[in-house]
Design a protein around this motif. Structure first.
Motif, PDB file in Angstrom:
ATOM      1  N   HIS A 311     -32.055 -76.140 -20.748  1.00 25.87           N
ATOM      2  CA  HIS A 311     -32.911 -76.353 -21.918  1.00 25.87           C
ATOM      3  C   HIS A 311     -33.499 -77.764 -21.843  1.00 25.87           C
ATOM      4  O   HIS A 311     -32.870 -78.677 -21.318  1.00 25.87           O
ATOM      5  N   LYS A 312     -34.691 -77.901 -22.402  1.00 33.87           N
ATOM      6  CA  LYS A 312     -35.310 -79.213 -22.498  1.00 33.87           C
ATOM      7  C   LYS A 312     -35.277 -79.666 -23.945  1.00 33.87           C
ATOM      8  O   LYS A 312     -35.719 -78.946 -24.845  1.00 33.87           O
ATOM      9  N   PRO A 313     -34.735 -80.852 -24.228  1.00 36.31           N
ATOM     10  CA  PRO A 313     -34.709 -81.317 -25.614  1.00 36.31           C
ATOM     11  C   PRO A 313     -36.112 -81.622 -26.124  1.00 36.31           C
ATOM     12  O   PRO A 313     -37.013 -81.958 -25.344  1.00 36.31           O
ATOM     13  N   LEU A 325     -32.597 -87.972 -15.460  1.00 37.40           N
ATOM     14  CA  LEU A 325     -32.820 -86.902 -14.496  1.00 37.40           C
ATOM     15  C   LEU A 325     -33.651 -85.788 -15.116  1.00 37.40           C
ATOM     16  O   LEU A 325     -33.538 -85.475 -16.307  1.00 37.40           O
ATOM     17  N   SER A 326     -34.467 -85.163 -14.293  1.00 38.69           N
ATOM     18  CA  SER A 326     -35.242 -83.993 -14.703  1.00 38.69           C
ATOM     19  C   SER A 326     -34.293 -82.801 -14.854  1.00 38.69           C
ATOM     20  O   SER A 326     -33.117 -82.860 -14.476  1.00 38.69           O
ATOM     21  N   LYS A 327     -34.839 -81.698 -15.384  1.00 40.23           N
ATOM     22  CA  LYS A 327     -34.026 -80.485 -15.503  1.00 40.23           C
ATOM     23  C   LYS A 327     -33.507 -80.043 -14.139  1.00 40.23           C
ATOM     24  O   LYS A 327     -32.335 -79.692 -13.986  1.00 40.23           O
ATOM     25  N   GLY A 328     -34.375 -80.070 -13.136  1.00 37.43           N
ATOM     26  CA  GLY A 328     -33.965 -79.654 -11.793  1.00 37.43           C
ATOM     27  C   GLY A 328     -32.866 -80.529 -11.222  1.00 37.43           C
ATOM     28  O   GLY A 328     -31.931 -80.045 -10.574  1.00 37.43           O
ATOM     29  N   GLY A 329     -32.969 -81.842 -11.474  1.00 36.43           N
ATOM     30  CA  GLY A 329     -31.948 -82.760 -10.994  1.00 36.43           C
ATOM     31  C   GLY A 329     -30.599 -82.502 -11.638  1.00 36.43           C
ATOM     32  O   GLY A 329     -29.552 -82.595 -10.984  1.00 36.43           O
TER      33      GLY A 329
END
Length: 458
Positions: A311-313, A325-329
């Motif tokens: 999930h992205k806040p 960090l990004s979601k992928g990281g």
């Protein structure tokens, strides 16, 4: 209700899951089914409510009568008029999309008067605090909220017998006590209750007998006084948890700044215009076990999914090792074990499940973890044939060998008896000592006391 020589074999299995069950239950009696994970409690509840063999194919032998009527010859729709069921996984008994609609659906289908439906709804809301869930989508509810809806929908129908399979598994402590209140009230109204459980404290004062099962057989029938007289060590040897309500023993210490693995700053998450949490700050210490506590619906599962990168806040950032960090990281560094284990099992053999995330793993290590979790004998079994508790242990074992730096566990002890809860705790403590950072969302106070180093309260 009377069972005489009942045995059951699931389709494709040579060994009987239930073996020569002889049990008589009186009208209005409150019977507690207890025993280790995989001992046959769930299968017995499924025979009682008719799901075995009508929904779960297999061979049923023996005699089962209710008020003198042969229940094995009745179709399941007739059995359901007399026996209400609350399943281990509440999603499997839902038919609508909103809380209110699900609660009243059965009552409406049976044409109960509107006034009576409203009266029952008001009483259930008083006990289970349901009103805030009426307009909420079942798809966005926490596991605990779903369990509340399942219990309420069945109680709306005033069944003669209520069969429950671990209804407290994902409920917060306050909701567990409320569930105990409603079961006590139903017993007072003359409802026969059959409860399959690993947590007993919330019904300590209300059950009449405890049926202890071992390997598909009824091992011992205890009166309430007899089983309450057993010491803690005896209960643990039997794989049973305490009958005393657990008290949180861990202090809310803060990790030191130089020992932070993951940090969330000013996190906000919004779903369909509603804020789940806002301005949340948290610090996850490196190579420790951190428990996240909070009432059902506070956003604990959502927070795990944000940390894991699923999930992205709406605002705020997640830092790993001091770096945003990004979601992928975050996904590459994390292993998330979600509440519904069935969604994370993909292979046709238990030992092969370990190879999906990390191909070529050492068989000796796999067998070692399976042995620690008392699953080595299941290494060639199909994962979906395991009991709920066995699936949970398998997934924890897979996560422990995943090689990921951050392990995120959502209710890992739901469906686990005392012995297997201790096995999971030992494995997680071992991994933390080896450098893995572990975050656990749980309502299991016994597990927290044994396992966690730090606590975050939402």
């Amino acid at each position: 209700m009377k069972l005489e020589g009942i045995s059951f074999w699931y389709e494709g299995q040579k060994k009987a899951t239930l073996q020569n069950i002889n049990l008589e239950i009186q009208k209005g009696e409150f019977v507690l089914l207890c025993g280790g994970s995989g001992c046959g409690k769930t299968a017995l509840t499924r025979v009682l409510n008719g799901l075995c063999p009508e929904f779960y194919p297999g061979k049923l032998a023996g005699k089962y009568t209710f008020g003198g009527e042969n229940m094995t010859s009745l179709p399941i729709r007739e059995k359901s008029l007399r026996i209400g069921s609350v399943f281990q996984d509440p999603e499997t008994q839902f038919f609508t999309t909103k809380g209110h609609d699900e609660i009243v659906l059965g009552a409406e289908q049976r044409a109960l008067p509107p006034g009576l439906i409203l009266e029952k709804l008001a009483e259930l809301n008083r006990l289970l605090q349901l009103e805030g869930l009426y307009e909420k989508s079942l798809f966005t509810m926490s596991a605990g909220e779903k369990q509340k809806i399942a219990v309420a929908s069945v109680c709306m129908l005033s069944p003669e017998v209520l069969v429950l399979d671990e209804p407290s598994a994902n409920l917060d402590p306050a909701s567990i006590l409320k569930l105990g209140e409603i079961l006590t009230e139903l017993k007072g109204l003359g409802v026969t209750i059959i409860l399959s459980e690993h947590r007993f404290h919330y019904v300590k004062e209300s059950f009449d007998r405890a049926i202890y099962m071992v390997d598909g057989e009824l091992h011992t029938a205890f009166t309430r006084a007899e089983i309450l007289a057993l010491g803690e060590e005896t209960l643990l040897r039997m794989g049973l948890r305490s009958f005393e309500a657990p008290m949180l023993q861990l202090n809310y210490d803060s990790p030191t700044e130089d020992g932070i693995f993951c940090e969330g700053k000013n996190l906000c998450f919004v779903y369909k215009g509603s804020s789940i949490f806002n301005g949340l700050n948290l610090k996850i210490p490196n190579a420790k076990v951190t428990a996240i506590l909070g009432e059902n619906g506070r956003g604990k599962t959502t927070l795990l999914r944000i940390i894991a990168g699923l999930h992205k806040p709406a605002s705020g950032e997640i830092f790993f090792g001091g770096k945003a960090l990004s979601k992928g990281g975050r996904i590459r560094q994390s292993f998330l074990l979600e509440q519904n284990g069935n969604n994370q099992l993909f292979s046709n053999q238990v030992e092969k499940e370990f190879l999906i995330d990390v191909p070529g793993q050492n068989s000796e290590k796999i067998y070692g973890v399976l042995a620690k979790l008392d699953l080595l004998q299941k290494k060639h079994a199909h994962p979906l044939s395991l009991s709920g508790g066995q699936k949970q242990r398998l997934l924890v074992g897979i996560s422990a060998l995943s090689g990921k730096q951050l392990l995120l566990l959502d209710e890992p002890t739901s469906g686990l008896d005392a012995m297997n809860m201790h096995r999971i705790s030992t494995l997680l403590r071992h991994n933390a000592a080896k450098g893995q950072t572990i975050v656990v969302v749980t309502h299991d106070i016994e597990f927290i006391n044994k396992t966690a180093d730090f606590i975050i309260q939402l």
